[in-house]
Design a protein around this motif. Structure first.
Motif, PDB file in Angstrom:
ATOM      1  N   HIS A   8       0.812  -1.205   0.000  1.00 39.87           N
ATOM      2  CA  HIS A   8       0.000   0.000   0.000  1.00 39.87           C
ATOM      3  C   HIS A   8       0.850   1.262   0.000  1.00 39.87           C
ATOM      4  O   HIS A   8       0.607   2.188  -0.776  1.00 39.87           O
ATOM      5  N   ASP A   9       1.832   1.336   0.915  1.00 42.33           N
ATOM      6  CA  ASP A   9       2.600   2.584   1.005  1.00 42.33           C
ATOM      7  C   ASP A   9       3.609   2.706  -0.138  1.00 42.33           C
ATOM      8  O   ASP A   9       3.861   3.814  -0.631  1.00 42.33           O
ATOM      9  N   ASP A  10       4.116   1.565  -0.639  1.00 36.79           N
ATOM     10  CA  ASP A  10       4.960   1.624  -1.844  1.00 36.79           C
ATOM     11  C   ASP A  10       4.157   2.221  -2.997  1.00 36.79           C
ATOM     12  O   ASP A  10       4.680   3.020  -3.787  1.00 36.79           O
ATOM     13  N   ALA A  11       2.879   1.787  -3.116  1.00 33.62           N
ATOM     14  CA  ALA A  11       2.042   2.255  -4.226  1.00 33.62           C
ATOM     15  C   ALA A  11       1.929   3.780  -4.178  1.00 33.62           C
ATOM     16  O   ALA A  11       2.034   4.460  -5.215  1.00 33.62           O
ATOM     17  N   GLY A  61       8.667  -9.068  -0.948  1.00 31.17           N
ATOM     18  CA  GLY A  61       8.739  -8.522   0.413  1.00 31.17           C
ATOM     19  C   GLY A  61       7.349  -8.560   1.021  1.00 31.17           C
ATOM     20  O   GLY A  61       6.954  -9.553   1.618  1.00 31.17           O
ATOM     21  N   ASN A  62       6.591  -7.500   0.783  1.00 32.44           N
ATOM     22  CA  ASN A  62       5.235  -7.483   1.334  1.00 32.44           C
ATOM     23  C   ASN A  62       4.432  -8.699   0.870  1.00 32.44           C
ATOM     24  O   ASN A  62       3.567  -9.197   1.584  1.00 32.44           O
ATOM     25  N   GLN A  63       4.701  -9.113  -0.364  1.00 31.59           N
ATOM     26  CA  GLN A  63       4.096 -10.328  -0.900  1.00 31.59           C
ATOM     27  C   GLN A  63       5.122 -10.996  -1.815  1.00 31.59           C
ATOM     28  O   GLN A  63       6.245 -10.507  -1.947  1.00 31.59           O
ATOM     29  N   VAL A 109      -0.578  -7.263   6.944  1.00 30.57           N
ATOM     30  CA  VAL A 109      -0.624  -5.809   6.770  1.00 30.57           C
ATOM     31  C   VAL A 109      -1.217  -5.432   5.419  1.00 30.57           C
ATOM     32  O   VAL A 109      -1.996  -4.483   5.314  1.00 30.57           O
ATOM     33  N   HIS A 110      -0.844  -6.176   4.385  1.00 31.96           N
ATOM     34  CA  HIS A 110      -1.174  -5.750   3.019  1.00 31.96           C
ATOM     35  C   HIS A 110      -2.184  -6.672   2.322  1.00 31.96           C
ATOM     36  O   HIS A 110      -2.506  -6.441   1.155  1.00 31.96           O
ATOM     37  N   GLY A 111      -2.630  -7.729   2.999  1.00 30.89           N
ATOM     38  CA  GLY A 111      -3.643  -8.623   2.435  1.00 30.89           C
ATOM     39  C   GLY A 111      -3.057  -9.674   1.512  1.00 30.89           C
ATOM     40  O   GLY A 111      -1.859  -9.714   1.263  1.00 30.89           O
ATOM     41  N   GLY A 159      11.525  -1.734  16.744  1.00 28.61           N
ATOM     42  CA  GLY A 159      11.083  -2.225  15.444  1.00 28.61           C
ATOM     43  C   GLY A 159       9.572  -2.246  15.296  1.00 28.61           C
ATOM     44  O   GLY A 159       8.840  -1.788  16.174  1.00 28.61           O
ATOM     45  N   ASN A 160       9.115  -2.798  14.172  1.00 27.17           N
ATOM     46  CA  ASN A 160       7.675  -3.012  14.001  1.00 27.17           C
ATOM     47  C   ASN A 160       7.351  -4.467  13.670  1.00 27.17           C
ATOM     48  O   ASN A 160       6.233  -4.910  13.863  1.00 27.17           O
ATOM     49  N   TRP A 161       8.343  -5.219  13.210  1.00 26.39           N
ATOM     50  CA  TRP A 161       8.058  -6.617  12.876  1.00 26.39           C
ATOM     51  C   TRP A 161       8.471  -7.523  14.032  1.00 26.39           C
ATOM     52  O   TRP A 161       7.873  -8.554  14.286  1.00 26.39           O
ATOM     53  N   ALA A 217      13.350  -5.113  15.163  1.00 27.65           N
ATOM     54  CA  ALA A 217      13.581  -4.930  13.724  1.00 27.65           C
ATOM     55  C   ALA A 217      12.370  -4.391  12.974  1.00 27.65           C
ATOM     56  O   ALA A 217      11.227  -4.784  13.237  1.00 27.65           O
ATOM     57  N   GLU A 218      12.678  -3.556  12.024  1.00 22.85           N
ATOM     58  CA  GLU A 218      11.680  -3.066  11.064  1.00 22.85           C
ATOM     59  C   GLU A 218      11.629  -4.087   9.911  1.00 22.85           C
ATOM     60  O   GLU A 218      12.643  -4.707   9.569  1.00 22.85           O
ATOM     61  N   PHE A 219      10.464  -4.213   9.271  1.00 23.74           N
ATOM     62  CA  PHE A 219      10.217  -5.285   8.295  1.00 23.74           C
ATOM     63  C   PHE A 219      11.234  -5.331   7.152  1.00 23.74           C
ATOM     64  O   PHE A 219      11.795  -6.396   6.852  1.00 23.74           O
ATOM     65  N   ASN A 220      11.472  -4.209   6.459  1.00 19.44           N
ATOM     66  CA  ASN A 220      12.328  -4.247   5.259  1.00 19.44           C
ATOM     67  C   ASN A 220      13.734  -4.741   5.582  1.00 19.44           C
ATOM     68  O   ASN A 220      14.377  -5.404   4.767  1.00 19.44           O
ATOM     69  N   ILE A 221      14.221  -4.404   6.769  1.00 22.52           N
ATOM     70  CA  ILE A 221      15.579  -4.809   7.132  1.00 22.52           C
ATOM     71  C   ILE A 221      15.571  -6.264   7.592  1.00 22.52           C
ATOM     72  O   ILE A 221      16.467  -7.038   7.237  1.00 22.52           O
ATOM     73  N   HIS A 281       5.034   5.035   5.420  1.00 19.60           N
ATOM     74  CA  HIS A 281       6.488   4.851   5.479  1.00 19.60           C
ATOM     75  C   HIS A 281       7.186   5.203   4.157  1.00 19.60           C
ATOM     76  O   HIS A 281       8.073   6.061   4.111  1.00 19.60           O
ATOM     77  N   ASP A 282       6.798   4.481   3.113  1.00 13.83           N
ATOM     78  CA  ASP A 282       7.581   4.553   1.870  1.00 13.83           C
ATOM     79  C   ASP A 282       7.524   5.928   1.189  1.00 13.83           C
ATOM     80  O   ASP A 282       8.561   6.435   0.721  1.00 13.83           O
ATOM     81  N   PRO A 283       6.358   6.559   1.124  1.00 17.02           N
ATOM     82  CA  PRO A 283       6.332   7.881   0.487  1.00 17.02           C
ATOM     83  C   PRO A 283       7.219   8.906   1.191  1.00 17.02           C
ATOM     84  O   PRO A 283       7.671   9.865   0.556  1.00 17.02           O
TER      85      PRO A 283
HETATM   86  C1  BDR Z   1       7.804  -1.183   5.543  1.00 14.92           C
HETATM   87  O1  BDR Z   1       7.332  -2.524   5.512  1.00 14.92           O
HETATM   88  C2  BDR Z   1       6.363  -2.684   4.520  1.00 14.92           C
HETATM   89  O2  BDR Z   1       5.271  -3.429   4.984  1.00 14.92           O
HETATM   90  C3  BDR Z   1       5.986  -1.303   4.057  1.00 14.92           C
HETATM   91  O3  BDR Z   1       5.687  -1.310   2.672  1.00 14.92           O
HETATM   92  C4  BDR Z   1       7.199  -0.475   4.361  1.00 14.92           C
HETATM   93  O4  BDR Z   1       8.113  -0.479   3.286  1.00 14.92           O
HETATM   94  C5  BDR Z   1       7.469  -0.565   6.885  1.00 14.92           C
HETATM   95  O5  BDR Z   1       8.056  -1.289   7.914  1.00 14.92           O
END
Ligand code: BDR
Ligand code: CA
Length: 317
Positions: free
Chosen positions: A15-18, A46-48, A88-90, A164-166, A170-174, A246-248
């Motif tokens: 969603h946020d990448d979009a 990643g997200n999917q 998060v993204h379905g 983090g959030n995941w 840690a944050e998800f992307n990392i 996040h991404d924007p």
């Molecule tokens: C990041 O993880 C993804 O779910 C989002 O698109 C964003 O890039 C936030 O942690």
């Protein structure tokens, strides 16, 4: 007088990448310091899964009538098994709006080959924005180290100096591909980390989303529906009053560099922890690491960022 930056946008929509993609292309019609000349969109899993993130990129560019090319990249991290985020993204990775069927197709060329050739051949240095796991970029830099001299800057959404959030660390992307990020951290390139410290400060609330959903631009309305889905996860599962975009924010920080305040610190990635894998460890005291510095974003002009997002999404006719 606005200047132009040549950019490759590497993402895993999401969603946020979009919305990051929509913002990047809209920059041509906005009045900020930089307009982005997006040379192509490279996609990572990643997200999917990769198949879904590629389809999602096609859905977005076709819906918004954007003329660009989509290059599929890595379907998994450098070393680890892929972790995805359907919570998060379905199931599609872009649940929410109904999209018409996809009419175009992605390029045959691999994202990493596209990155290498494009950066090598560009007259001007290229800025690489990553808003997903950093697998494609690390693979390009490992495979063709000569491109490093022609990269102006890497701006990545990922990480956090604190929590983090995941996982708690840690944050998800990392977390998805920590080895890829650690390889990039060790390079002398200019790098900017747009992490959770700043993205969590810039919330979009249900009233902001309703504003988009009632706009006359069909793209703004579609973005409103995307955010309506995204915000439900944050309200119901995270107990937040809205959702971060996040991404924007990574994209916005190139269009208007004043949006983020950064400080240069060495950052290493925890790749072997029992509870802390994927943590971006920031050397605030400056005496523990000799890794080249990264500009770590620590504060954000929330008002300026949100105004830019509304303006960008509503600029689509
Ligand atoms: C990041 O993880 C993804 O779910 C989002 O698109 C964003 O890039 C936030 O942690
Ligand atoms: Ca993302």
């Amino acid at each position: 007088m606005a200047k132009t930056k040549k950019v490759i946008l590497d993402c895993d929509p999401g969603h946020d990448d979009a919305i990051g993609i929509l913002l990047g292309f809209a920059s041509q019609d906005l009045n900020y310091l930089y307009k982005l000349d997006i040379l192509g969109i490279t996609i990572v899993a990643g997200n999917q899964t990769l198949e879904k993130t590629v389809n999602n990129a096609l859905k977005i560019v076709e819906y918004a009538n954007i003329d660009t090319k989509i290059y599929p990249g890595y379907a998994q991290p450098l070393i680890r098994d892929l972790e995805i985020a359907p919570e998060v993204h379905g199931e599609t990775g872009l649940d929410g709006p109904e999209f018409p069927g996809i009419s175009g197709s992605p390029e045959k060329k691999h994202a990493v080959s596209f990155m290498i050739d494009t950066i090598r051949e560009s007259q001007d240095k290229v800025t690489v924005i990553t808003t997903g796991p950093m697998t494609n970029l690390a693979a390009a830099m490992i495979g063709a180290p000569d491109i490093i001299d022609n990269i102006e800057e890497i701006v990545f959404m990922g990480g956090s100096a604190y929590t983090g959030n995941w996982t708690p660390a840690a944050e998800f992307n990392i977390l998805v591909d920590p080895e890829a990020v650690q390889f990039i951290m060790k390079s002398d390139l200019k790098k900017k980390m747009v992490g959770l410290e700043v993205t969590r400060k810039a919330m979009f609330y249900p009233k902001d989303i309703n504003n988009l959903k009632s706009d006359r631009s069909s793209v703004a309305r579609m973005a409103g529906e995307l955010l309506e889905y995204f915000v439900q996860f944050h309200i119901n599962e995270k107990g937040m009053p809205g959702c971060p975009l996040h991404d924007p924010l990574a994209v916005a920080s190139i269009i208007n560099p004043d949006i983020l305040k950064t400080e240069p610190y060495s950052v290493n990635i925890e790749c072997g922890g029992q509870y802390t894998t994927g943590r971006t460890v920031v050397d605030f005291d400056g005496d523990s690491f000799d890794t080249p510095v990264t500009d770590v974003a620590l504060d954000v002009d929330v008002k300026a960022f949100k105004e830019m997002i509304f303006e960008a999404l509503k600029s689509y006719r």
